[in-house]
Write a protein that holds these residues in place. Structure first.
Motif, short mmCIF file in Angstrom:
data_model
loop_
_atom_site.label_atom_id
_atom_site.label_comp_id
_atom_site.label_asym_id
_atom_site.label_seq_id
_atom_site.Cartn_x
_atom_site.Cartn_y
_atom_site.Cartn_z
N ALA A 32 111.56 70.61 -38.13
CA ALA A 32 111.14 72.01 -38.00
C ALA A 32 110.11 72.20 -36.89
CB ALA A 32 110.58 72.50 -39.33
N ALA A 33 109.35 71.14 -36.62
CA ALA A 33 108.32 71.23 -35.57
C ALA A 33 108.85 70.81 -34.21
CB ALA A 33 107.12 70.38 -35.95
N GLY A 34 110.14 70.48 -34.15
CA GLY A 34 110.73 70.06 -32.88
C GLY A 34 110.55 68.59 -32.57
N ILE A 35 109.99 67.82 -33.53
CA ILE A 35 109.76 66.38 -33.32
C ILE A 35 111.03 65.60 -33.63
CG2 ILE A 35 108.41 64.39 -34.08
CD1 ILE A 35 106.16 66.33 -34.78
N ARG A 36 111.35 64.67 -32.74
CA ARG A 36 112.53 63.83 -32.93
C ARG A 36 112.09 62.40 -33.23
NH1 ARG A 36 117.07 66.56 -30.95
NH2 ARG A 36 116.53 68.42 -29.72
N ARG A 37 112.69 61.80 -34.22
CA ARG A 37 112.42 60.41 -34.56
C ARG A 37 113.73 59.63 -34.57
NH1 ARG A 37 107.19 59.77 -36.60
NH2 ARG A 37 106.18 61.63 -37.46
#
Length: 376
Positions: free
Chosen positions: A252-257
């Motif tokens: 949701a925060a645009g962070i990719r893991r």
């Protein structure tokens, strides 16, 4: 009109969905009964940890199946109730027609003003109409009976599920106690607390921590673990749940893991997918409680987001050994665990387990390592 009525009869909802929900609830009930039997036998088992681990997994599978059956039964009951409510006026007219026909004193009431020919035609019309009306009445009775049965199924299944939730919590408590009393787990190395603290303090990323995690070992011994090559792609997921987010998908925060996010129920058991060395356990970065497993040299499984951890750094665990529990269990958690809302989308699974796979400190797609079948 007769053709239209006949078509409406053909399109009237069948009872297959209700039968499906009944079968699911019955099978789930049998699973929970089997799990209860396993729980009784676990106290006398030679390996209580293994027996209790299998018992908890059996409960989790049975509870998942019961939730599915309850959800289907609830959906079908709601569907039928809405259909019946929408047809109130139609049903009232239909019942009035049946009562009129049923109250006819004698065939003379059907004499037609046009004489014998009209009477014959009217008789043919009635003969054609009556089976359709009877079929419609039979369908209506069946739907009303289905609503009654579905409500009974839900009442019984809810009681079984509540009992199962109580028993699985008993099994979790027994497992925690058995693990605390265990003294026979092999240890590969002793953790160096100073080096561990330095590594945690100096690591700003998971890459940095993973590259130095081997430096926290003291007196490390060589150990032989089963070859993993043949099992890649067929390893079981560490916990029962559904994949909410795949590798490199933005949150949701645009962070990719590079790992996957598994949605689980509160208190879900987390187990080792294979025999492995526990390279690290404890809080790490922004990942919460983390366990890092090394199933083979230069390969790491990173499990993050646990609520309770059962293993210690340096220990060697077997395949399917309990690693810990997901969080979320509290005084009010029974209501959450009973819920079937959002099952399809995973929103009922309030806990999330982050799973990352690394080879030579290069992230791999966990989807190519773990089988991801249907959950419960």
């Amino acid at each position: 009109m007769i053709r239209a009525l006949a078509l409406l009869v053909c399109l009237w909802p069948a009872t297959l969905f209700a039968q499906d929900a009944t079968a699911l609830a019955r099978d789930a009930g049998a699973q929970l009964q089997e799990a209860a039997a396993q729980l009784e036998e676990a106290d006398s088992a030679r390996d209580r940890v293994k027996a209790l681990t299998a018992t908890i997994k059996a409960y989790e599978a049975g509870l998942a199946a019961m939730r599915d059956g309850l959800r289907r039964a609830s959906l079908r009951e709601t569907q039928l109730t809405r259909q019946l409510a929408a047809r109130d006026s139609e049903i009232a007219g239909f019942l009035g027609t049946l009562q009129t026909i049923g109250s006819t004193p004698s065939p003379t009431s059907f004499l037609h003003p046009d004489g014998p020919t009209g009477t014959a035609r009217a008789g043919m019309l009635l003969a054609e109409l009556t089976p359709a009306l009877n079929a419609r009445a039979s369908t209506l009775r069946r739907d009303l009976e289905d609503v009654k049965n579905l409500r009974a199924i839900q009442t019984q299944a809810t009681a079984q599920m509540q009992k199962g939730l109580t028993e699985v919590q008993t099994a979790r408590t027994a497992l925690s106690k058995a693990l605390a009393e265990r003294t026979d787990l092999p240890r590969r190395f002793t953790e160096d607390p100073v080096n561990t603290a330095i590594l945690i303090e100096s690591s700003e990323t998971l890459d940095a921590f993973a590259s130095g995690v081997s430096n926290i070992a003291q007196n490390e011994q060589s150990i032989s673990l089963p070859d993993l090559a043949a099992r890649i792609g067929d390893l079981p997921l560490p916990a029962q749940g559904i994949v909410l987010r795949g590798a490199n998908e933005a949150d949701a925060a645009g962070i990719r893991r590079p790992g996957i996010l598994l949605g689980t129920r509160p208190g879900a058991l987390v187990t080792s997918p294979t025999a492995a060395t526990v390279r690290y356990q404890g809080p790490l970065l922004d990942l919460g409680q983390v366990v890092i497993l090394e199933p083979q040299p230069d390969t790491l499984f990173i499990l993050a987001g646990l609520g309770a951890v059962y293993v210690e750094t340096g220990e060697v665990v077997a395949t399917d050994a309990p690693i810990g529990l997901m969080g979320g269990l509290s005084a009010g958690s029974a209501t959450t665990e009973m819920s079937q809302e959002g099952e399809g989308a995973g929103t009922a699974r309030s806990e999330t387990l982050y799973i990352e796979v690394r080879q030579d400190n290069v992230p791999q797609d966990p989807a190519s390592w773990f089988r991801q079948g249907k959950d419960g």
